[in-house]
Design a protein around this motif. Sequence first.
Motif, PDB file in Angstrom:
ATOM      1  N   ALA A  42       0.854  -1.197   0.000  1.00 54.63           N
ATOM      2  CA  ALA A  42       0.000   0.000   0.000  1.00 54.63           C
ATOM      3  C   ALA A  42       0.886   1.243   0.000  1.00 54.63           C
ATOM      4  O   ALA A  42       2.037   1.196  -0.431  1.00 54.63           O
ATOM      5  N   THR A  81      -0.624  -2.372   4.293  1.00 55.40           N
ATOM      6  CA  THR A  81      -1.703  -3.165   4.889  1.00 55.40           C
ATOM      7  C   THR A  81      -1.561  -4.631   4.487  1.00 55.40           C
ATOM      8  O   THR A  81      -1.307  -4.932   3.323  1.00 55.40           O
ATOM      9  N   THR A  83      -3.720  -7.903   4.319  1.00 53.83           N
ATOM     10  CA  THR A  83      -5.056  -8.482   4.474  1.00 53.83           C
ATOM     11  C   THR A  83      -4.928  -9.946   4.881  1.00 53.83           C
ATOM     12  O   THR A  83      -3.871 -10.566   4.756  1.00 53.83           O
ATOM     13  N   CYS A 109      -0.063   0.278   9.549  1.00 54.43           N
ATOM     14  CA  CYS A 109      -0.829  -0.856   9.011  1.00 54.43           C
ATOM     15  C   CYS A 109      -0.074  -2.166   9.198  1.00 54.43           C
ATOM     16  O   CYS A 109      -0.640  -3.153   9.667  1.00 54.43           O
ATOM     17  N   GLY A 113      -2.278  -3.087  11.925  1.00 55.21           N
ATOM     18  CA  GLY A 113      -3.519  -3.013  11.142  1.00 55.21           C
ATOM     19  C   GLY A 113      -3.922  -1.577  10.849  1.00 55.21           C
ATOM     20  O   GLY A 113      -4.823  -1.333  10.049  1.00 55.21           O
ATOM     21  N   GLY A 114      -3.262  -0.625  11.539  1.00 55.87           N
ATOM     22  CA  GLY A 114      -3.553   0.792  11.315  1.00 55.87           C
ATOM     23  C   GLY A 114      -5.001   1.118  11.623  1.00 55.87           C
ATOM     24  O   GLY A 114      -5.572   0.604  12.588  1.00 55.87           O
ATOM     25  N   TYR A 116      -7.425   0.209   9.879  1.00 50.79           N
ATOM     26  CA  TYR A 116      -8.302  -0.834   9.337  1.00 50.79           C
ATOM     27  C   TYR A 116      -8.636  -1.843  10.429  1.00 50.79           C
ATOM     28  O   TYR A 116      -8.101  -2.949  10.477  1.00 50.79           O
ATOM     29  N   VAL A 121      -8.471  -7.576   7.689  1.00 49.41           N
ATOM     30  CA  VAL A 121      -7.102  -7.051   7.767  1.00 49.41           C
ATOM     31  C   VAL A 121      -6.385  -7.654   8.969  1.00 49.41           C
ATOM     32  O   VAL A 121      -6.920  -7.681  10.081  1.00 49.41           O
ATOM     33  N   GLN A 123      -4.210  -7.679  12.017  1.00 46.72           N
ATOM     34  CA  GLN A 123      -3.947  -6.604  12.981  1.00 46.72           C
ATOM     35  C   GLN A 123      -2.470  -6.621  13.396  1.00 46.72           C
ATOM     36  O   GLN A 123      -2.123  -6.732  14.569  1.00 46.72           O
ATOM     37  N   CYS A 125       1.529  -7.582  11.286  1.00 46.61           N
ATOM     38  CA  CYS A 125       2.136  -8.756  10.642  1.00 46.61           C
ATOM     39  C   CYS A 125       2.807  -9.671  11.665  1.00 46.61           C
ATOM     40  O   CYS A 125       3.134 -10.820  11.368  1.00 46.61           O
ATOM     41  N   CYS A 138       2.349   6.971   9.728  1.00 40.89           N
ATOM     42  CA  CYS A 138       1.364   6.701   8.675  1.00 40.89           C
ATOM     43  C   CYS A 138       1.451   7.782   7.612  1.00 40.89           C
ATOM     44  O   CYS A 138       0.701   8.734   7.646  1.00 40.89           O
TER      45      CYS A 138
END
Length: 202
Positions: A42, A81, A83, A109, A113-114, A116, A121, A123, A125, A138
């Motif tokens: 992203a 992000t 997903t 993100c 998860g930022g 989102y 998504v 939350q 990695c 961000c």
Amino acid sequence: MQSQGTQSVDDMSRSFALTTKLDAIVAWGQRNALWPLPYGTACCGIELMSVMGPKYDLARFGAEVVRFSPRQADLLLVAGTITEKMAPILVRIYEQMLEPKYVLSMGACASSGGFYRAYHVLQGCDKVIPVDVYVPGCPPTPEAVLDGVMTLQKMIKDRTPRPWKDYWTSPLLSGGSNAGLPGQMFAESGRVIGALPKVVAP
Ligand code: SF4
């Protein structure tokens, strides 16, 4: 019969001695020759490009050899992000990377998860892979990303223990025939120790 050049190298090598520890010189080589794999999904991926560009020039830190094959990379830059559908692919890429491998999570993100806060998504990695350094923002500024890389270099230099990596187990391994399906991965991700790391670049 030695050439003049060889003779002068011989003379020079007799005039001084360099002593170090094997571990220290290996760490010196590792931290100054990181080969990053950019996992840009992203807007943070775009910001990451500027880190590689001539103004900020990640090459100054020896990490400019960007690879798109995990088998040629030892630093995973997660930028964007993630997903739920992408999570198994991220894990597969991490598994295929060279040891010793490191992960830098770039931005809100990738780290949490930022904004989102949504069912589709991931939350952070670190729900599926072990993260060494988190870079907040961000998007994070290029300076912050460079600071994150320098933080990682210091960890390599100091041989900082990484229990989040040592105790990590792949969510794909325990999934049986359904391995790789996002729902299965979420069901297993509670076991992943990747949630432990707390090294945060300022
Ligand atoms: S942290 Fe911000 S800039 Fe980075 S991917 Fe998320 S929304 Fe985009």
